[in-house]
Enzyme design. Structure first.
Site, PDB file in Angstrom:
ATOM      1  CB  SER A  44      -0.889   0.064   1.324  1.00  0.00           C
ATOM      2  OG  SER A  44      -1.434   1.327   1.444  1.00  0.00           O
ATOM      3  CG  HIS A  63      -3.617  -1.666  -1.923  1.00  0.00           C
ATOM      4  ND1 HIS A  63      -4.729  -2.359  -1.987  1.00  0.00           N
ATOM      5  CD2 HIS A  63      -3.981  -0.893  -0.855  1.00  0.00           C
ATOM      6  CE1 HIS A  63      -5.903  -2.183  -1.358  1.00  0.00           C
ATOM      7  NE2 HIS A  63      -5.439  -1.362  -0.671  1.00  0.00           N
ATOM      8  CG  ASP A 117      -5.039   2.368   0.497  1.00  0.00           C
ATOM      9  OD1 ASP A 117      -6.007   1.502   0.267  1.00  0.00           O
ATOM     10  OD2 ASP A 117      -4.052   1.967   1.046  1.00  0.00           O
ATOM     11  CG  MET A 154      -8.191   6.988   2.208  1.00  0.00           C
ATOM     12  SD  MET A 154      -7.503   7.098   3.631  1.00  0.00           S
ATOM     13  CE  MET A 154      -6.754   5.582   3.681  1.00  0.00           C
ATOM     14  CG  HIS A 205      -9.124   0.120  -0.762  1.00  0.00           C
ATOM     15  ND1 HIS A 205      -8.634  -0.037   0.350  1.00  0.00           N
ATOM     16  CD2 HIS A 205     -10.530   0.139  -0.396  1.00  0.00           C
ATOM     17  CE1 HIS A 205      -9.398  -0.085   1.344  1.00  0.00           C
ATOM     18  NE2 HIS A 205     -10.741  -0.098   0.768  1.00  0.00           N
ATOM     19  CG  MET A 222     -11.267   3.277   1.719  1.00  0.00           C
ATOM     20  SD  MET A 222      -9.456   3.237   2.747  1.00  0.00           S
ATOM     21  CE  MET A 222      -8.495   3.302   1.227  1.00  0.00           C
ATOM     22  CG  MET A 243     -11.549  -2.983   4.701  1.00  0.00           C
ATOM     23  SD  MET A 243     -10.138  -2.551   3.739  1.00  0.00           S
ATOM     24  CE  MET A 243      -9.178  -1.629   4.991  1.00  0.00           C
ATOM     25  CG  ASP A 288      -6.127  -2.941   2.779  1.00  0.00           C
ATOM     26  OD1 ASP A 288      -5.001  -2.821   3.571  1.00  0.00           O
ATOM     27  OD2 ASP A 288      -6.675  -2.165   2.078  1.00  0.00           O
TER      28      ASP A 288
HETATM   29  C1  DX5 Z   1      -6.317   1.341   5.128  1.00  0.00           C
HETATM   30  C2  DX5 Z   1      -5.911   1.249   3.845  1.00  0.00           C
HETATM   31  C3  DX5 Z   1      -4.686   0.165   3.778  1.00  0.00           C
HETATM   32  C4  DX5 Z   1      -3.597   0.718   4.541  1.00  0.00           C
HETATM   33  C5  DX5 Z   1      -2.965  -0.510   5.129  1.00  0.00           C
HETATM   34  O1  DX5 Z   1      -7.540   2.120   5.024  1.00  0.00           O
HETATM   35  O2  DX5 Z   1      -7.045   0.645   2.907  1.00  0.00           O
HETATM   36  O3  DX5 Z   1      -4.630  -0.298   2.502  1.00  0.00           O
HETATM   37  O4  DX5 Z   1      -2.650   1.438   3.777  1.00  0.00           O
HETATM   38  O5  DX5 Z   1      -1.775  -0.082   5.873  1.00  0.00           O
HETATM   39  P1  DX5 Z   1      -1.170  -0.950   6.965  1.00  0.00           P
HETATM   40  O6  DX5 Z   1      -0.433  -2.115   5.996  1.00  0.00           O
HETATM   41  O7  DX5 Z   1      -0.120  -0.139   7.447  1.00  0.00           O
HETATM   42  O8  DX5 Z   1      -2.168  -1.649   7.743  1.00  0.00           O
HETATM   43 ZN    ZN Z   2      -6.386  -0.241   0.965  1.00  0.00          ZN
END
Ligand code: DX5
Ligand code: ZN
Length: 222
Positions: A11, A36, A38, A40, A70, A72, A141, A179
């Site tokens: 990620s 990956h 992310d 947000m 991903h 969110m 998750m 994840d």
């Molecule tokens: C959280 C993300 C993850 C995050 C994982 O909302 O979707 O992908 O980056 O980070 P670690 O591996 O540090 O838990």
């Molecule tokens: Zn993620």
């Protein structure tokens, strides 16, 4: 969808954003399989990260490997299309962020992109029953979404096992991704429960030697 038995997907949330192109190149050269990515929106989750322009910038930088987006975000559909334009290979979204889950999935797939559904620790799998045959990946998750570096929530292991059974009985080519809080201790548990695709942010990017970390993570998969 991928011939590989197990996929490691760092990620980039935990990477050095001031140096993103090199970070992504380095982690892939160190043996990572997917990127990956992310996304947000400070609405669906209480944090704000990166959008389609950054995905396109990675493509323009020369990253050709698989980009696993991903989302969110709420709503899903418009930005999903922008990510397809920006070069995403797979787009996952949280079913509660879409009013019409089947439509959102097919709007992604109709453009030749793969689609996944994501389930939070407290979200029921009920949305999955009617669309399992339509998707390429289920993402469980193992933390609440929004931040990197959180602790693994162990109840997600039962959920992974449940989804593994659903996928196996469907006999479809669907990946099962986990994840959140994945590290050298938890990756083995998640793989034993049935996951085959592992996101890890801080466990990889907070170390000095990505190659060593990735091979150690891989060696714990059972
Ligand atoms: C959280 C993300 C993850 C995050 C994982 O909302 O979707 O992908 O980056 O980070 P670690 O591996 O540090 O838990
Ligand atoms: Zn993620």
């Amino acid at each position: 969808m991928s011939d590989q038995d197990y996929i490691i997907a760092p990620s980039i949330l935990a990477s050095d954003f001031a140096n993103l192109g090199d970070e992504v190149r380095n982690v892939l050269d160190a043996g990572a399989d997917w990127v990956h990515f992310d996304v947000m929106d400070n609405h669906y989750v209480p944090n704000l990260t990166i959008g389609p322009m950054v995905c396109k910038a990675l493509r323009d930088f020369g990253i050709k490997e698989f980009i696993d987006v991903h989302l969110m975000i709420d709503p899903v559909d418009e930005l999903a299309q922008s990510f397809i334009q920006a070069g995403a290979d797979l787009i996952s979204f949280h079913p509660e962020a879409s009013k019409h889950i089947h439509r959102s999935i097919h709007a992604i797939k109709d453009k030749g992109c793969k689609a996944g559904l994501v389930f939070n620790p407290a979200t029921s799998l009920s949305a999955l029953e009617n669309v399992l045959d339509d998707i390429d990946l289920v993402l469980i998750m193992s933390v609440n979404p929004g931040f990197g570096g959180q602790s693994f929530i162990y109840s997600s292991l039962d959920k992974i096992a449940q989804v593994r059974e659903m996928i196996d009985s469907s006999e479809k080519d669907i990946r099962l991704e986990v994840d959140g809080g994945i590290n050298k201790e938890t990756i083995g548990l998640a793989s034993k429960a049935g996951a085959d695709t592992f996101v890890a942010g801080s466990a990889i990017f907070n170390t000095e030697n990505y190659e060593q970390t990735i091979s150690e993570l891989r060696s714990k998969i059972v």
